[in-house]
Design an enzyme around this catalytic site. Structure first.
Site, mmCIF file in Angstrom:
data_model
loop_
_atom_site.group_PDB
_atom_site.id
_atom_site.type_symbol
_atom_site.label_atom_id
_atom_site.label_comp_id
_atom_site.label_asym_id
_atom_site.label_seq_id
_atom_site.Cartn_x
_atom_site.Cartn_y
_atom_site.Cartn_z
ATOM 1 C CB VAL A 1 -43.633 -92.957 -19.449
ATOM 2 C CG1 VAL A 1 -44.188 -91.677 -18.817
ATOM 3 C CG2 VAL A 1 -44.685 -94.059 -19.448
ATOM 4 C CB CYS A 2 -41.175 -89.004 -19.674
ATOM 5 S SG CYS A 2 -40.513 -87.361 -19.311
ATOM 6 C CG MET A 3 -36.783 -87.287 -21.270
ATOM 7 S SD MET A 3 -35.445 -86.440 -20.400
ATOM 8 C CE MET A 3 -35.837 -86.805 -18.690
ATOM 9 C CB THR B 1 -40.315 -87.760 -25.674
ATOM 10 O OG1 THR B 1 -39.579 -87.928 -24.467
ATOM 11 C CG2 THR B 1 -39.770 -86.555 -26.428
#
Length: 241
Positions: A115-117, A135
């Site tokens: 998830v995300c970074m 991302t």
């Protein structure tokens, strides 16, 4: 017949964004929901683990204390590994134990997710080379540094690798996994159970919808983390060839 134990593991580290972790955790921890009143769950024995270097509390990037349930050393083999992001990703990229665990667990898992970074921790472990991925929108230009190709999307799947965009996209990714494993009816039941029916008061949740001033502000606020992650990845020099 139900499946044997299905182990889901979330890797946490200092500076993690709690919603990157707790959003999909809330959904995936309900994988054992049955599809109906008359049918048993195929995943009644699913287990969710919060994995860290030690059993000490881990502070999120907003100073919320998070308690691990197991460590890198005693975590069971994972069927699904999920790596969230957060301001602490740059430091985590330099942590050999964290990257080694992500690599080992990811090599064995049926689902390798972020998830995300958190995508950059998968990437540093060599798990995104040649993959399509996403991302947080402010960091997509860094994906080639881990050998990945950015694909625009809130959730991007390439084989057994599933990456989600920024923060709240983790909830959507988790529902897609539940539907894949247990079926759409279970996913819909969980969606109703947590009353997930987002209706934000503003249309500003993507760069395309946000104002120029909001985008400029968020780019500025993310600049330090962006630079730190770039430096950490360039030092690792992931080979995407």
């Amino acid at each position: 017949m139900g499946t044997p134990d299905f182990n889901i593991g979330f890797v946490i580290f200092p500076g993690v964004t709690q919603l990157d972790f707790t959003g999909p955790f809330e959904v995936l921890s309900r994988l054992g929901t049955p599809p109906s009143l008359s049918a048993p769950s195929a995943y009644a024995h699913a287990r969710t683990h919060v994995v860290a270097k030690s059993m000490l509390p881990v502070s999120s990037d907003r100073s919320l204390g998070l308690m691990p349930t197991c460590t890198f050393g005693n975590c069971p083999p994972l069927n699904l590994i999920c790596v969230p992001g957060g301001a602490g990703v740059a430091e985590a990229l330099a942590d050999v134990e964290t990257i080694d665990f992500v690599r080992r667990a990811g090599d064995q898992a049926e689902y390798v997710t972020s998830v995300c970074m958190g995508a950059f921790l998968l990437g540093a472990a060599g798990l995104l080379v040649g993959r399509r991925a996403t991302t947080h929108w402010a960091y997509t230009d860094l994906l080639p540094l881990v050998g990945a190709r950015h694909e625009k999307g809130r959730v991007v799947r390439d084989g057994n690798v599933v990456t989600a965009g920024g923060v709240t996209a983790g909830i959507d990714f988790a529902f897609s996994i539940v539907a894949d494993l247990a079926g759409p009816e279970v996913a819909r039941a969980i969606q109703l159970g947590i009353e997930y029916d987002p209706a934000p008061p503003f249309e500003a949740g993507t760069p395309e919808k946000a104002s120029e001033s909001a985008k400029a502000l968020m780019v500025h606020r993310n600049a330090a983390a962006h630079s730190a992650i770039r430096r950490a990845l360039e030092e690792k020099a992931i080979d995407g060839s």
